[in-house]
Design a protein around this motif. Structure first.
Motif, mmCIF file in Angstrom:
data_model
loop_
_atom_site.group_PDB
_atom_site.id
_atom_site.type_symbol
_atom_site.label_atom_id
_atom_site.label_comp_id
_atom_site.label_asym_id
_atom_site.label_seq_id
_atom_site.Cartn_x
_atom_site.Cartn_y
_atom_site.Cartn_z
ATOM 1 N N LEU A 25 59.988 74.926 35.019
ATOM 2 C CA LEU A 25 58.831 75.390 35.778
ATOM 3 C C LEU A 25 59.185 76.580 36.659
ATOM 4 C CD1 LEU A 25 57.369 71.892 36.673
ATOM 5 C CD2 LEU A 25 56.276 73.598 35.219
ATOM 6 N N ASN A 26 60.343 76.534 37.302
ATOM 7 C CA ASN A 26 60.785 77.668 38.126
ATOM 8 C C ASN A 26 60.855 78.945 37.301
ATOM 9 O OD1 ASN A 26 63.167 76.037 40.424
ATOM 10 N ND2 ASN A 26 60.936 76.008 40.344
ATOM 11 N N SER A 27 61.265 78.834 36.039
ATOM 12 C CA SER A 27 61.359 80.016 35.176
ATOM 13 C C SER A 27 59.992 80.625 34.893
ATOM 14 C CB SER A 27 62.060 79.654 33.861
ATOM 15 O OG SER A 27 61.229 78.845 33.037
ATOM 16 N N GLN A 28 58.928 79.819 35.114
ATOM 17 C CA GLN A 28 57.557 80.296 34.933
ATOM 18 C C GLN A 28 56.928 80.720 36.266
ATOM 19 O OE1 GLN A 28 55.371 77.130 32.872
ATOM 20 N NE2 GLN A 28 57.244 76.538 31.835
ATOM 21 N N GLY A 29 57.737 80.782 37.311
ATOM 22 C CA GLY A 29 57.220 81.161 38.627
ATOM 23 C C GLY A 29 56.503 80.046 39.351
ATOM 24 N N ILE A 30 56.816 78.800 39.006
ATOM 25 C CA ILE A 30 56.140 77.635 39.581
ATOM 26 C C ILE A 30 57.143 76.813 40.393
ATOM 27 C CG2 ILE A 30 54.965 75.466 39.028
ATOM 28 C CD1 ILE A 30 53.958 76.866 36.461
ATOM 29 N N MET A 31 56.756 76.441 41.613
ATOM 30 C CA MET A 31 57.558 75.573 42.468
ATOM 31 C C MET A 31 57.316 74.110 42.081
ATOM 32 S SD MET A 31 56.521 77.480 46.060
ATOM 33 C CE MET A 31 54.768 77.142 45.804
ATOM 34 N N THR A 32 58.179 73.213 42.579
ATOM 35 C CA THR A 32 57.939 71.787 42.338
ATOM 36 C C THR A 32 58.168 70.990 43.616
ATOM 37 O OG1 THR A 32 60.187 71.051 41.756
ATOM 38 C CG2 THR A 32 58.870 72.066 39.993
ATOM 39 N N THR A 33 57.653 69.772 43.597
ATOM 40 C CA THR A 33 58.060 68.761 44.560
ATOM 41 C C THR A 33 58.527 67.560 43.746
ATOM 42 O OG1 THR A 33 57.435 67.472 46.524
ATOM 43 C CG2 THR A 33 55.737 67.772 44.854
ATOM 44 N N ILE A 34 59.719 67.070 44.039
ATOM 45 C CA ILE A 34 60.339 66.008 43.249
ATOM 46 C C ILE A 34 60.145 64.678 43.964
ATOM 47 C CG2 ILE A 34 62.511 65.132 42.307
ATOM 48 C CD1 ILE A 34 63.460 68.026 42.073
ATOM 49 N N ASP A 35 59.795 63.660 43.183
ATOM 50 C CA ASP A 35 59.518 62.339 43.741
ATOM 51 C C ASP A 35 60.192 61.286 42.880
ATOM 52 O OD1 ASP A 35 58.112 60.224 45.214
ATOM 53 O OD2 ASP A 35 56.903 60.021 43.412
ATOM 54 N N ILE A 36 60.977 60.402 43.509
ATOM 55 C CA ILE A 36 61.511 59.258 42.790
ATOM 56 C C ILE A 36 60.492 58.123 42.876
ATOM 57 C CG2 ILE A 36 62.888 58.563 44.814
ATOM 58 C CD1 ILE A 36 64.831 57.237 42.800
ATOM 59 N N LEU A 37 60.078 57.616 41.737
ATOM 60 C CA LEU A 37 59.031 56.606 41.688
ATOM 61 C C LEU A 37 59.531 55.273 42.225
ATOM 62 C CD1 LEU A 37 57.592 57.519 38.179
ATOM 63 C CD2 LEU A 37 56.555 57.990 40.401
ATOM 64 N N GLY A 38 58.641 54.573 42.893
ATOM 65 C CA GLY A 38 58.962 53.288 43.495
ATOM 66 C C GLY A 38 58.228 53.152 44.815
ATOM 67 N N GLU A 39 57.562 52.027 45.024
ATOM 68 C CA GLU A 39 56.759 51.838 46.233
ATOM 69 C C GLU A 39 56.554 50.354 46.468
ATOM 70 O OE1 GLU A 39 52.447 52.867 45.048
ATOM 71 O OE2 GLU A 39 53.739 53.804 43.567
ATOM 72 N N PHE A 40 56.046 50.002 47.637
ATOM 73 C CA PHE A 40 55.771 48.607 47.994
ATOM 74 C C PHE A 40 56.971 47.717 47.655
ATOM 75 C CE2 PHE A 40 51.543 50.489 47.305
ATOM 76 C CZ PHE A 40 51.002 50.250 48.553
ATOM 77 N N LYS A 97 57.265 58.204 49.698
ATOM 78 C CA LYS A 97 56.216 57.278 50.104
ATOM 79 C C LYS A 97 56.729 56.375 51.223
ATOM 80 C CE LYS A 97 53.788 57.171 45.697
ATOM 81 N NZ LYS A 97 54.491 58.376 45.193
ATOM 82 N N PRO A 98 55.956 56.204 52.286
ATOM 83 C CA PRO A 98 56.400 55.352 53.392
ATOM 84 C C PRO A 98 56.720 53.915 52.980
ATOM 85 C CG PRO A 98 54.611 56.754 54.123
ATOM 86 C CD PRO A 98 54.730 56.945 52.634
ATOM 87 N N THR A 99 55.951 53.337 52.044
ATOM 88 C CA THR A 99 56.266 51.968 51.638
ATOM 89 C C THR A 99 57.599 51.901 50.904
ATOM 90 O OG1 THR A 99 55.036 52.163 49.539
ATOM 91 C CG2 THR A 99 53.833 51.335 51.457
ATOM 92 N N GLN A 100 57.990 53.006 50.292
ATOM 93 C CA GLN A 100 59.295 53.109 49.635
ATOM 94 C C GLN A 100 60.422 53.035 50.668
ATOM 95 O OE1 GLN A 100 60.148 57.030 47.892
ATOM 96 N NE2 GLN A 100 60.136 56.037 45.904
ATOM 97 N N MET A 101 60.099 53.475 51.883
ATOM 98 C CA MET A 101 61.072 53.479 52.976
ATOM 99 C C MET A 101 61.015 52.207 53.808
ATOM 100 S SD MET A 101 62.713 56.318 52.685
ATOM 101 C CE MET A 101 62.489 56.539 50.919
ATOM 102 N N GLY A 102 60.130 51.253 53.426
ATOM 103 C CA GLY A 102 60.079 49.960 54.091
ATOM 104 C C GLY A 102 58.916 49.750 55.029
ATOM 105 N N LEU A 103 57.873 50.582 54.948
ATOM 106 C CA LEU A 103 56.771 50.498 55.914
ATOM 107 C C LEU A 103 56.157 49.110 55.985
ATOM 108 C CD1 LEU A 103 54.750 51.676 57.908
ATOM 109 C CD2 LEU A 103 53.414 52.533 55.974
ATOM 110 N N ASN A 104 55.950 48.460 54.848
ATOM 111 C CA ASN A 104 55.294 47.151 54.858
ATOM 112 C C ASN A 104 56.218 46.018 55.297
ATOM 113 O OD1 ASN A 104 52.963 48.349 54.015
ATOM 114 N ND2 ASN A 104 53.068 47.617 51.905
ATOM 115 N N LEU A 105 57.489 46.351 55.510
ATOM 116 C CA LEU A 105 58.459 45.337 55.920
ATOM 117 C C LEU A 105 58.857 45.488 57.383
ATOM 118 C CD1 LEU A 105 60.760 45.535 52.775
ATOM 119 C CD2 LEU A 105 58.950 43.863 53.228
ATOM 120 N N ASN A 106 59.096 46.734 57.811
ATOM 121 C CA ASN A 106 59.528 46.994 59.176
ATOM 122 C C ASN A 106 59.219 48.449 59.494
ATOM 123 O OD1 ASN A 106 61.292 47.814 61.438
ATOM 124 N ND2 ASN A 106 62.185 45.760 61.226
#
Length: 303
Positions: A43-58, A91-100
């Motif tokens: 995508l960068n080679s096409q002049g496009i930026m990205t945001t990378i996300d590792i999947l996982g939540e709750f 994602k905040p729940t990925q960081m433990g929001l629903n637990l603490n």
């Protein structure tokens, strides 16, 4: 909505995972971080930026939150090492929001602080309405010290969002504005697609009026048109906003936006915990499944 789209949206939560995987494989980079790196380089080679996300939540325990915190730090280090034009979403729940809540905030704080050290940026995603107040509180607590290195997502379908923009206008503002994907009750969220679109335009203009930097996250060409009209109306230079799209969705519109001189960022998710994300995306946009079926059976055409 076509009959096929209606059936997909109503049945997607009951479709077996392997079949969902066939539909979703174009919209997820792969199971590993190196897959996200590969896609980002393309995508960068096409002049496009990205945001990378590792999947996982709750998540179910705080050991998982520690794991995801360290993976997010690894993503930021990898972006730096590989020289990618990319940032991080979490994602905040990925960081433990629903637990603490305190643990979750401290995890996000460590990640954002690391991003600042590397000259990078973290987008705090918005989840369902049970998380909205805490997520906004996290952002408010971080944005002063980490201005330019942290932002938050706001959702146009939530009735509360215009007020949230007003309340956050007392300091630096960096938003991603999207329609919203979670199945919320009517008391919280608009249900009519026309009203959601009108709300998106109204909120986007309010954000521009308040001087916010906005990631305009949409695949709806009507909203792209309205956004470009507002960009022109307020005389915004291209460093004051960006468009954002999901990986694999309407690549032609993606090219049109970039060729028109706007900056564009593509959301690049990766990870083994892909099924909940994929089901939500298919429920929101059954056309993904329609396109995947065409590719699977070699069907061409627009009907």
């Amino acid at each position: 909505m076509s009959l096929l789209n209606f059936l997909i949206s109503k049945s997607i939560m009951h479709i077996p995972g392997p079949l969902v995987g066939i539909f979703a494989k174009s919209y997820i980079a792969g199971p590993e971080l190196n897959d996200a790196v590969r896609v980002t380089k393309e995508l960068n080679s096409q002049g496009i930026m990205t945001t990378i996300d590792i999947l996982g939540e709750f998540i179910k325990n705080l050991d998982e939150a520690e794991y995801y915190r360290e993976r997010c730090i690894e993503i930021l280090d990898t972006i730096k090492k590989e020289g990618l034009d990319a940032n991080l979403s979490l994602k905040p729940t990925q960081m433990g929001l629903n637990l603490n809540k305190e643990v979750a905030f401290n995890n996000i704080l460590k990640i954002v602080d690391h991003a600042k050290q590397l000259g990078n940026f973290v987008r705090i995603d918005m989840e369902d309405v049970t998380c909205t107040n805490d997520t906004i509180d996290f952002y408010r607590s971080l944005r002063g010290k980490y201005q330019g290195h942290v932002g938050v997502v706001l959702q146009a379908y939530l009735r509360r969002t215009p007020k949230d923009v007003e309340n956050l206008s007392d300091g630096p503002m960096n938003f991603r504005l999207c329609k919203g994907i979670y199945n919320e009750k009517r008391v919280h969220a608009y249900k009519d697609p026309y009203i959601i679109n009108q709300s998106f335009i109204y909120i986007l203009e309010k954000m521009f009026q308040k001087g916010a930097y906005v990631g305009i996250a949409t695949h709806d060409e009507k909203l792209v048109f309205e956004a470009t009209r507002l960009i022109e109306k307020y005389g915004l230079t291209r460093d004051k906003y960006e468009f954002q799209m999901l990986l694999g969705v309407d690549e032609e519109l993606r090219r049109i936006i970039v060729n028109s001189g706007h900056r564009l960022r593509v959301y690049v998710p990766f990870g083994k915990d892909w099924l909940p994300y994929s089901r939500r995306r298919l429920k929101e946009n059954p056309n993904i499944a329609r396109h995947a079926l065409r590719q699977l059976f070699g069907i061409h055409g627009s009907n």
